[in-house]
Design a protein around this motif. Structure first.
Motif, PDB file in Angstrom:
ATOM      1  N   GLN A 182       0.851  -1.189   0.000  1.00 22.15           N
ATOM      2  CA  GLN A 182       0.000   0.000   0.000  1.00 22.15           C
ATOM      3  C   GLN A 182       0.891   1.244   0.000  1.00 22.15           C
ATOM      4  OE1 GLN A 182      -3.035   0.338   3.056  1.00 22.15           O
ATOM      5  NE2 GLN A 182      -3.493   2.443   2.450  1.00 22.15           N
ATOM      6  N   TYR A 183       0.700   2.088  -1.003  1.00 23.97           N
ATOM      7  CA  TYR A 183       1.539   3.279  -1.148  1.00 23.97           C
ATOM      8  C   TYR A 183       0.753   4.580  -1.021  1.00 23.97           C
ATOM      9  CZ  TYR A 183      -0.431   3.146  -5.808  1.00 23.97           C
ATOM     10  OH  TYR A 183      -1.311   3.110  -6.855  1.00 23.97           O
ATOM     11  N   GLY A 184      -0.568   4.492  -0.910  1.00 26.42           N
ATOM     12  CA  GLY A 184      -1.364   5.708  -0.804  1.00 26.42           C
ATOM     13  C   GLY A 184      -2.728   5.419  -0.235  1.00 26.42           C
ATOM     14  N   GLY A 185      -3.503   6.471  -0.118  1.00 22.94           N
ATOM     15  CA  GLY A 185      -4.818   6.338   0.492  1.00 22.94           C
ATOM     16  C   GLY A 185      -4.686   6.413   1.998  1.00 22.94           C
ATOM     17  N   ALA A 186      -5.519   5.676   2.697  1.00 20.34           N
ATOM     18  CA  ALA A 186      -5.544   5.739   4.151  1.00 20.34           C
ATOM     19  C   ALA A 186      -5.571   4.341   4.748  1.00 20.34           C
ATOM     20  CB  ALA A 186      -6.765   6.529   4.612  1.00 20.34           C
ATOM     21  N   SER A 187      -5.326   4.283   6.060  1.00 21.48           N
ATOM     22  CA  SER A 187      -5.303   3.021   6.793  1.00 21.48           C
ATOM     23  C   SER A 187      -5.513   3.341   8.260  1.00 21.48           C
ATOM     24  CB  SER A 187      -3.941   2.347   6.585  1.00 21.48           C
ATOM     25  OG  SER A 187      -3.768   1.258   7.450  1.00 21.48           O
ATOM     26  N   SER A 188      -6.126   2.420   8.995  1.00 24.61           N
ATOM     27  CA  SER A 188      -6.331   2.670  10.422  1.00 24.61           C
ATOM     28  C   SER A 188      -5.008   2.793  11.167  1.00 24.61           C
ATOM     29  CB  SER A 188      -7.188   1.558  11.048  1.00 24.61           C
ATOM     30  OG  SER A 188      -6.528   0.319  10.930  1.00 24.61           O
ATOM     31  N   SER A 189      -3.967   2.129  10.664  1.00 23.86           N
ATOM     32  CA  SER A 189      -2.649   2.193  11.301  1.00 23.86           C
ATOM     33  C   SER A 189      -1.764   3.272  10.694  1.00 23.86           C
ATOM     34  CB  SER A 189      -1.952   0.832  11.203  1.00 23.86           C
ATOM     35  OG  SER A 189      -1.769   0.473   9.848  1.00 23.86           O
ATOM     36  N   GLY A 190      -2.277   3.953   9.663  1.00 25.72           N
ATOM     37  CA  GLY A 190      -1.471   4.967   8.982  1.00 25.72           C
ATOM     38  C   GLY A 190      -0.465   4.326   8.041  1.00 25.72           C
TER      39      GLY A 190
END
Length: 126
Positions: A56-64
């Motif tokens: 994952q290189y972009g967007g968002a995630s709960s862990s950042g």
């Protein structure tokens, strides 16, 4: 104007990720409520469910997200929990290799780094 929502079956999403791994194309999708930009590297099965080991290189995630290129941006996505999967025009992304063997997938269907896995038949028989 917003794109119309299109229903995607698990099989359809699986094949999108499988083809993206083979042709080294990046995708976007919604996963656990966050839009993710990622490059799928390994597709297969663990405990009877379909999974993707992706960077994952972009967007968002709960862990950042960590800094670009970080090994902390590898993600195991349960394919049936992905939605709104579509191709992106971004370049293929990948971080440094794991310091330990991947445990995301037991039965590998496609590994982007191993062309011998790039067969015409997926685990769905297509």
């Amino acid at each position: 104007m917003a794109e119309p929502l299109q229903f995607q079956t698990v099989e359809h999403i699986y094949l999108l990720l499988r083809n993206a791994a083979i042709s080294k194309r990046s995708l976007s999708a919604i996963y656990k409520g966050y839009e993710r930009h990622f490059s799928p590297h390994i597709i297969g099965i663990r405990n009877g469910k379909f999974w993707s080991l992706s960077y994952q290189y972009g967007g968002a995630s709960s862990s950042g997200l960590a800094a670009e290129g970080s090994s902390n941006n590898w993600r195991c996505f349960e394919i049936e929990r992905l939605s709104r999967v579509k191709e992106r025009n971004d370049s293929w992304q990948g971080g440094p290799a794991h310091s330990r063997p991947q445990s995301c997938i037991d039965q590998v269907d496609v590994d982007s780094a191993k062309p011998q896995t790039h067969t015409a038949t997926s685990l769905f028989g297509r």
